[in-house]
Design an enzyme around this catalytic site. Structure first.
Site: not given
Length: 158
Positions: A84, A128
């Site tokens: 992303h 993340h």
């Protein structure tokens, strides 16, 4: 084509890197604090088995909203690097570089805010680590700058 190529190469690179990487996502580490075996062997399991482990660990934790549980269950691949982030950063770097040259400050600001929102959400949702995001931004910079240079007339030989 000059704008799509860096995005496509970035997504392909992410997929290749993730195939050879087993860095657990932050939510996997957090959920597995009660089950060290799950953390050590998580990425050796197939997707369905990973989802079962996550469901089991989430069943004992009512603090996670259902929408976030579904998000976690849908993304059980390794954390490093962030797909992303590289997507948002590549588009933002190219767009802002080209738009600022034309004095489009407002549109550039909107694009930067969108990309920042995507990047911050990856951290806030437990998908993340900061290093995953940083490396993805650096990859985006590396991939996008040749296109920007070319689109601004840098490879014409003049």
């Amino acid at each position: 084509m000059a704008l799509l190529l860096p995005v496509i190469i970035g997504q392909l690179a992410i997929n290749v890197i993730k195939q050879h990487n087993q860095e657990p996502r932050p939510y996997v580490v957090w959920l597995s604090q009660t089950d060290r075996q799950a953390d050590q062997h998580f990425y050796q399991l197939d997707v369905a088995q990973r989802q079962q482990l996550i469901k089991r660990d989430l069943a004992s934790n009512g603090a996670i909203p259902a929408w976030q549980q579904q998000h976690w269950l849908a993304q059980t691949d390794p954390a490093f690097p962030s797909g992303h982030t590289i997507f948002a950063a590549t588009w933002a770097l190219m767009a802002v570089s080209l738009l600022l040259a034309r004095g489009k400050w407002l549109l550039s600001t909107v694009i930067v805010l969108w990309a920042a929102g995507v990047i911050i959400s990856r951290l806030a949702l437990g998908m993340h680590w900061p290093g995953d995001v940083f490396v993805s931004i650096m990859l985006a910079l590396y991939l996008s700058m040749p296109s920007v240079y070319w689109l601004r007339g840098g490879f014409t030989g003049d």
